[in-house]
Design an enzyme around this catalytic site. Structure first.
Site, short mmCIF file in Angstrom:
data_model
loop_
_atom_site.label_atom_id
_atom_site.label_comp_id
_atom_site.label_asym_id
_atom_site.label_seq_id
_atom_site.Cartn_x
_atom_site.Cartn_y
_atom_site.Cartn_z
N GLU A 1 -11.40 -10.41 -3.58
CA GLU A 1 -9.94 -10.36 -3.50
C GLU A 1 -9.36 -11.53 -2.70
OE1 GLU A 1 -8.98 -6.45 -1.98
OE2 GLU A 1 -10.66 -6.44 -0.61
N HIS B 1 0.83 -1.21 0.00
CA HIS B 1 0.00 0.00 0.00
C HIS B 1 0.86 1.26 0.00
CE1 HIS B 1 -3.23 -2.86 1.04
NE2 HIS B 1 -3.91 -2.04 0.26
N ASP C 1 -4.81 -8.08 -3.89
CA ASP C 1 -4.92 -9.10 -2.85
C ASP C 1 -5.22 -10.47 -3.42
OD1 ASP C 1 -4.33 -7.90 -0.34
OD2 ASP C 1 -6.12 -6.67 -0.60
N CYS D 1 -10.52 -3.32 -9.94
CA CYS D 1 -9.88 -2.10 -9.42
C CYS D 1 -8.48 -2.37 -8.87
CB CYS D 1 -10.76 -1.43 -8.38
SG CYS D 1 -11.03 -2.45 -6.92
C1 PEP Z 1 -6.88 -4.94 -4.31
O1 PEP Z 1 -6.60 -5.72 -3.39
O2 PEP Z 1 -6.73 -5.23 -5.51
C2 PEP Z 1 -7.37 -3.59 -4.01
C3 PEP Z 1 -7.74 -2.78 -4.97
O3 PEP Z 1 -7.38 -3.20 -2.71
P1 PEP Z 1 -6.06 -2.71 -1.93
O4 PEP Z 1 -4.94 -2.55 -2.91
O5 PEP Z 1 -6.40 -1.42 -1.26
O6 PEP Z 1 -5.83 -3.82 -0.96
MG MG Z 2 -7.29 -5.27 -1.43
#
Ligand code: PEP
Ligand code: MG
Length: 577
Positions: A436, A193, A460, A507
């Site tokens: 995810e 992140h 994820d 996403c």
């Molecule tokens: C993901 O896991 O693809 C996602 C968009 O959420 P994050 O990256 O915030 O875990």
């Molecule tokens: Mg995620």
């Protein structure tokens, strides 16, 4: 010129940076046991007290330098640390240890820190547990003074390149506010992140460079090529001018593409692809709009919880969501409920020390259902924001369908309470979930039947399918979105949504990576959400593709035995266009 370090580049809107290195010696406090002679005791106590005093002076000076328009939480964050510093509970025990045990000041402080952390770690309340991070911040500051190491000075990073062992997402926000030019870390993967946030905020960096804090010197002038993951030192004028020309060329291309931002992304055979933006902060709406996003496909609200002592209240949530909804002028805004945990801890710390494996632990929807007092104000605020524009509520990291039931009950309670309070909301607010976790992908039919929309979070999904911690840079080589298992899971989600007629999008970072675009369109995805800086290029590329032709290629990708062949197929496609 010398190539000083190589890691994985993190580039979004900016791909190149230059500036003087600012070496941050922080990280976990690491003090070796040391003792002093009896005759040195009083001098050691005085040294410890001087360090406490200097730490207080540093923090007060930091506080004064905070720009007026900085969110008040940052000042509160510093106030919390000042209060801890001034509290006798922090200083009296180490002084006793110096006097009674003959410990050096730093060893005495370390012993006291360990005892405090042990108490906090046993607490049930996850928010209180993260106060360990505050203890570490304060203790590190004092230890660094005792050991005469550098500490980052808020407000003094303008135009510099931060070198650190590792950085948290909260650090990235602070650094961005201080005008830092870029960053290099020894550890951390490109899907952490920290990396995603930096990319989305347009802060160039190189992560997992391993040797950065040992090979590079504080104050040395660096050139950071975030596209290729290279850090250069001792660059001559010719080299600097060359990188400057690359930067100018990129800016010219962005400006050209922006002129076409109002034109929809439609394939040659007329398939409309919605291209939305992933955002972390309400202000990111500016970049999303500048690049012509068709909406916000993922608003990562957990960043509202960082760099502060207490969680935001309903009004603060509401103000942030309203500003995004208003900023998007009638385009859809998907607000993801908080996904704290793993590498995103409230207050800005690192992994919860109580969890042995934070990525598999109390995270996202699990945390919200365990601690509804964190979740409920957010749900109310999202509902209230829905009265002002098209809002969708999205639940992260679903694994079992009963999590949807429980969340739904909390949402229903919030609706009833808003009715009683006479506050407006959209009664048809769509409620969706992120897929995810592999279990959720395999059970996609159940989720698609219960929810209004699904969004595939590949960051994820890949981490959990391939059993690789997305934060661990040593495993970056295994992180492959084209692994047949990952493609099959995505395919299963799309199939389930076709059967149930449920809206579906993606996403994760995969959605914004140019080389996967033909495959995703060929698999049937029509709704992609990505970092704002990727939108212009992806939109342009969509216009050169033919969805029907890609469908056949996606079938082929499914038929080949492993990802080497899938990647060869994608490379071949790239050459043809
Ligand atoms: C993901 O896991 O693809 C996602 C968009 O959420 P994050 O990256 O915030 O875990
Ligand atoms: Mg995620």
């Amino acid at each position: 010129m010398s190539v000083a370090c190589v890691g994985t580049g993190i580039s979004g809107a900016s791909k190149i940076a230059s500036g003087d290195a600012f070496l941050v010696c922080r990280g976990p406090v690491c003090v070796t046991p040391s003792w002093i002679d009896t005759h040195e005791i009083e001098a050691e106590v005085a040294r410890f007290e001087r360090a406490l005093h200097t730490a207080g002076e540093q923090l007060r000076s930091v506080r004064q330098q905070i720009p007026r328009d900085t969110p008040s939480d940052i000042a509160e964050f510093i106030d919390t640390h000042l209060l801890m510093l001034e509290d006798k509970a922090l200083s009296s025990q180490p002084i006793q240890l110096i006097r009674n045990e003959g410990f050096s000041a730093e060893w005495a402080l370390q012993q006291h820190r360990d005892a405090l952390v042990r108490v906090f770690e046993q607490m049930d309340d996850s928010y209180l547990r993260t106060r360990c991070d505050d203890i570490d911040h304060v203790v590190s500051r004092i230890v660094n003074i005792l050991l005469e190491q550098h500490e980052p000075q808020f407000g003094s990073l303008q135009g510099q390149i931060v070198l650190a062992e590792d950085l948290t997402p909260a650090d990235v926000i602070l650094m961005k506010n201080q005008g830092v030019a870029g960053f290099v870390t020894d550890y951390g993967g490109p899907m952490s992140h920290t990396a995603i946030l930096a990319r989305n905020l347009g802060l160039p960096g190189v992560v997992g460079a391993r040797c950065a804090t040992t090979c590079l010197q504080h104050g040395e002038h660096l050139l950071l090529d975030a596209e290729n993951g290279v850090v250069l030192a001792d660059c001559d004028d010719t080299m600097l001018a060359y990188f400057e020309s690359l930067r100018d060329a990129a800016a010219t291309r962005t400006n050209q593409l922006r002129r076409r931002r109002a034109e929809p992304a439609t394939t040659r055979d007329g398939q409309r692809i919605a291209i939305q933006a992933n955002i972390e902060l309400a202000d990111d709406v500016v970049a999303a709009r500048a690049n012509g996003a068709d909406g916000i496909g993922l608003y990562r609200t957990e960043f509202l919880y960082m760099n502060r002592a207490a969680p935001p209240d309903e009004e603060e949530h509401f103000a942030a969501y309203l500003s995004v909804v208003n900023g998007m002028h009638g385009q859809p805004v998907t607000i993801r409920t908080l996904d704290l945990g793993a590498d995103k801890q409230p207050g800005g710390g690192t992994h919860s020390m109580a969890a042995t494996n934070p990525a598999l632990g109390m995270r996202a929807i699990r945390l919200c259902l365990k601690e509804p007092e964190l979740f409920y104000p957010q749900v109310r605020a999202i509902l209230r924001a829905s009265a002002f524009g098209p809002v969708r509520l999205m639940l992260p990291m679903l694994t079992s369908i009963w999590e949807v039931d429980q969340a739904q009950r909390i949402i229903d309670t919030a609706r009833k309470q808003l009715d009683a309070d006479g506050l407006a909301y959209d009664p048809d607010l769509p409620i969706g979930g992120m897929i995810e976790v592999p279990a959720a992908a395999l059970a996609a039919h159940a989720f698609a039947s219960r929810l209004d929309f699904l969004s595939i979070g590949t960051n994820d999904l890949i981490q959990y399918t391939l059993a690789i911690d997305r934060v661990d840079d040593e495993l970056t080589y295994l992180y492959d979105p084209t692994h047949p298992a990952v493609l099959r899971l995505i395919h299963e989600v799309l199939r389930a949504c076709r059967v149930t007629g449920t809206a579906v999008g993606m996403c994760g970072e995969m959605a914004g990576e140019m080389r996967f675009l033909p495959l995703l369109i060929g698999m049937g995805l029509r709704d992609l959400s990505m970092q704002p800086a990727a939108i212009l290029d992806v939109r342009e590329r969509v216009r050169s593709l033919d969805a029907a032709e890609l469908e056949a290629i996606a079938q082929q990708a499914f038929a080949v035995p492993d990802q080497v062949d899938v990647n060869a197929l994608l490379a071949d496609l790239e050459k043809r266009h």
